[in-house]
Design a protein around this motif. Structure first.
Motif, short mmCIF file in Angstrom:
data_model
loop_
_atom_site.label_atom_id
_atom_site.label_comp_id
_atom_site.label_asym_id
_atom_site.label_seq_id
_atom_site.Cartn_x
_atom_site.Cartn_y
_atom_site.Cartn_z
N PHE A 7 0.86 -1.19 -0.13
CA PHE A 7 0.16 -0.07 0.17
C PHE A 7 0.87 1.18 -0.03
O PHE A 7 1.82 1.26 0.69
CB PHE A 7 -0.90 0.14 1.35
N LEU A 8 0.54 2.29 -0.86
CA LEU A 8 1.12 3.42 -0.92
C LEU A 8 0.18 4.56 -0.72
O LEU A 8 -0.69 4.67 -1.00
CB LEU A 8 1.82 3.50 -2.25
N GLU A 38 -7.34 7.72 -4.87
CA GLU A 38 -7.90 7.42 -6.26
C GLU A 38 -6.89 7.66 -7.44
O GLU A 38 -7.07 7.67 -8.78
CB GLU A 38 -9.32 7.87 -6.57
N GLU A 39 -5.79 8.41 -7.00
CA GLU A 39 -4.65 8.60 -7.99
C GLU A 39 -3.53 7.70 -7.90
O GLU A 39 -3.12 7.03 -6.99
CB GLU A 39 -4.21 10.06 -7.40
N LEU A 40 -2.86 7.28 -8.99
CA LEU A 40 -1.79 6.73 -9.04
C LEU A 40 -0.38 7.04 -8.88
O LEU A 40 0.37 6.36 -8.10
CB LEU A 40 -1.73 5.84 -10.58
N THR A 55 -5.18 1.28 -8.07
CA THR A 55 -5.71 1.75 -6.79
C THR A 55 -6.42 0.70 -5.94
O THR A 55 -6.61 -0.30 -6.55
CB THR A 55 -6.75 2.95 -7.13
N ALA A 56 -6.57 0.98 -4.78
CA ALA A 56 -7.24 0.15 -3.86
C ALA A 56 -8.41 -0.35 -4.27
O ALA A 56 -8.86 -1.59 -4.21
CB ALA A 56 -7.42 0.96 -2.45
N LYS A 57 -9.37 0.57 -4.75
CA LYS A 57 -10.56 -0.06 -5.41
C LYS A 57 -10.52 -0.85 -6.52
O LYS A 57 -11.28 -1.78 -6.82
CB LYS A 57 -11.25 1.33 -5.93
#
Length: 70
Positions: A7-8, A38-40, A55-57
């Motif tokens: 995770f970042l 929501e941003e890479l 993204t996590a989603k």
């Protein structure tokens, strides 16, 4: 092959995140860099900009063997 998610987040310590990615890839494991926003694009604590892969989603957590929270 084992698969690890890392995770970042903006403001993360670059060495805590990217060293793990480097070492795990050298060990032959697959790493997925996951943005919690929501941003890479991620901007680290020392203003170094790097890119997450998903993204996590979007991440497929069922395919991961483990996660790292730097």
């Amino acid at each position: 092959m084992k698969k690890l998610g890392i995770f970042l987040a903006n403001g993360c310590e670059e060495i805590e995140a990217l060293t793990v990615v480097d070492v795990v890839r050298r060990a032959g494991m697959e790493v997925v860099m996951i943005s919690i926003s929501e941003e890479l694009q991620i901007k680290g604590a020392h203003n170094i900009i790097f890119q997450a892969e998903v993204t996590a989603k979007e991440a497929d957590f069922d395919s991961l063997d483990g996660i790292v929270l730097p």
